[in-house]
Design an enzyme around this catalytic site. Structure first.
Site, short mmCIF file in Angstrom:
data_model
loop_
_atom_site.label_atom_id
_atom_site.label_comp_id
_atom_site.label_asym_id
_atom_site.label_seq_id
_atom_site.Cartn_x
_atom_site.Cartn_y
_atom_site.Cartn_z
N ASP A 33 -7.34 0.98 0.18
CA ASP A 33 -5.96 0.55 0.47
C ASP A 33 -5.57 -0.64 -0.41
O ASP A 33 -4.43 -0.74 -0.87
CB ASP A 33 -5.82 0.15 1.94
CG ASP A 33 -5.93 1.34 2.88
OD1 ASP A 33 -5.84 2.50 2.40
OD2 ASP A 33 -6.12 1.12 4.10
N GLU B 60 0.84 -1.21 0.00
CA GLU B 60 0.00 0.00 0.00
C GLU B 60 0.87 1.26 0.00
O GLU B 60 0.60 2.22 -0.73
CB GLU B 60 -0.92 0.00 1.21
CG GLU B 60 -1.78 1.23 1.34
CD GLU B 60 -2.35 1.40 2.74
OE1 GLU B 60 -2.72 2.54 3.09
OE2 GLU B 60 -2.39 0.42 3.50
N ASP C 243 0.75 3.84 -3.17
CA ASP C 243 0.33 5.23 -3.02
C ASP C 243 1.26 6.16 -3.79
O ASP C 243 0.82 7.07 -4.49
CB ASP C 243 0.32 5.59 -1.53
CG ASP C 243 0.02 7.04 -1.28
OD1 ASP C 243 -1.14 7.44 -1.43
OD2 ASP C 243 0.96 7.80 -0.94
N GLU D 114 -4.47 0.48 -3.88
CA GLU D 114 -3.08 0.95 -3.87
C GLU D 114 -2.10 -0.22 -3.80
O GLU D 114 -1.07 -0.22 -4.47
CB GLU D 114 -2.86 1.91 -2.71
CG GLU D 114 -3.61 3.22 -2.84
CD GLU D 114 -3.40 4.16 -1.67
OE1 GLU D 114 -3.51 5.39 -1.86
OE2 GLU D 114 -3.14 3.67 -0.55
#
Length: 228
Positions: free
Chosen positions: A113, A39, A43, A116
């Site tokens: 999440d 994650e 991101d 990502e």
């Protein structure tokens, strides 16, 4: 967990290392072997992909306009929409006992999440160009409808407040009517009241989300254009 081949078709990519895909779908409620590191990486990758796409598409936009538009693209709400409408990740998220008990496979933050994490998994399993092409395919609708108009990047609460201020009306009043579920899987019911129109109730997994949904309903009653 369902057959991951079905998910790969939704993603538009077949993994060489299926372990990466499985890890990207593993929530922290399963233990220390989870998708949190992916994650973190995803991101950063997502921000880079969206930044490049917006920079190329809006050649006359200012830094501030691009920053606001990027924020709308990479926020949790947008990622959750991609999860729900394109990838259907709730069918594939791997949860531990506590996560299953609390129904986290439907929680927007968990699904955002996971998107990502999935981006990072694709990046590690392939290359930058492949990952970028896949992510941009998920965002095709958002890119087609994107606008640097400042109003288009305002959420419903902001739109409602500014409309009332321009009309010299009192600001909206939000009141929590009910909170259902446990602390990590709550469901909020929020009432929004303004002058001239009947009060409405918004629902969501978060208080802010419920307020946004209530504001959206008020704007719809008023026949206002909703940009969010």
């Amino acid at each position: 967990m369902r057959d991951l081949t079905l998910l790969e078709k939704k993603i538009g990519y077949s993994f060489k290392n299926r372990t990466l895909l499985e890890l990207s779908l593993t929530h922290s409620s399963c233990g220390s072997h989870n998708n949190e590191r992916l994650e973190f990486l995803g991101d950063s990758i997502l921000n880079t992909i969206i930044t490049k796409a917006l920079y190329a598409q809006f050649t006359q936009a200012t830094e501030g306009q691009l920053t606001r538009l990027r924020a709308k693209f990479v926020r949790k709400i947008t990622l959750a929409q991609i999860s729900h409408n394109i990838l259907h990740l709730s069918d594939f998220i791997q949860l531990g006992p506590s996560g299953i008990k609390n129904g986290l496979h439907h929680h927007d933050a968990v699904l955002a999440d996971a998107v990502e994490s999935l981006i990072a998994a694709i990046y590690l399993d392939s290359d930058q160009e492949t990952c970028q092409a896949i992510v941009l395919s998920w965002y095709s609708y958002y890119l087609k409808t994107a606008s640097i108009d400042s109003n288009a990047n305002k959420d419903p609460k902001t739109q409602l407040q500014e409309w009332l201020q321009a009309s010299q009306k009192k600001l909206p009043q939000y009141r929590v009517l009910d909170i259902q579920g446990k602390s990590n899987a709550q469901h909020f019911l929020v009432e929004c009241q303004i002058e001239l129109y009947p009060s409405v109730i918004g629902e969501h997994h978060s208080r802010r989300g419920a307020e946004q949904n209530a504001a959206r309903k008020i704007l719809q009653q008023a026949g206002m254009t909703i940009y969010d």
